[in-house]
Design a protein around this motif. Structure first.
Motif: not given
Length: 121
Positions: A14-24
């Motif tokens: 979940y954290q990795v997915r959020d980071m991926l979205k945040e940094h496009e």
């Protein structure tokens, strides 16, 4: 299907997915590595990568593509990567059953077969 080298918990994914979205970076891989150095001789690394190399093992953990190179696989086999929240904030935790010693910071370790070269801490 071959055995997984690492386990990325649902909380960590979940954290990795959020980071991926945040940094496009939704199309990036999560690369889990081991490097020489640190107080105990080896250090963990995690980062985003856009290229899968020939010796990489690709694993899927809760929809997150994870790459582990051939050199790191035996050292990381059985490792669980989690994400924990506390009063001091949140962070990834790594539980490696191959580590026989770790330094106080928790990011440096050694195994029975591979101690690496310790740095002065």
């Amino acid at each position: 299907m071959s055995e997984q080298v690492v386990t990325l918990t649902e909380a960590a994914a979940y954290q990795v997915r959020d980071m991926l979205k945040e940094h496009e970076e939704e199309n990036a891989f999560l690369r889990v590595t081991v490097h020489g150095g640190g107080c105990s001789g080896l250090s963990y690394g995690m980062g985003l990568d856009h290229e899968q190399k020939e010796d990489d093992k690709l694993e899927d953990h809760h929809g997150i593509p994870v790459l582990i190179d051939a050199e790191a696989r035996p050292v990381l086999h059985g490792t669980v990567i989690d994400y924990k929240e506390s009063l001091m904030g949140g962070g990834f935790t790594i539980d490696n059953p191959n580590a026989i010693a770790a330094c106080g910071c928790g990011s440096s370790f050694r195994t029975k077969k591979n101690a690496g070269k310790p740095e002065n801490c």
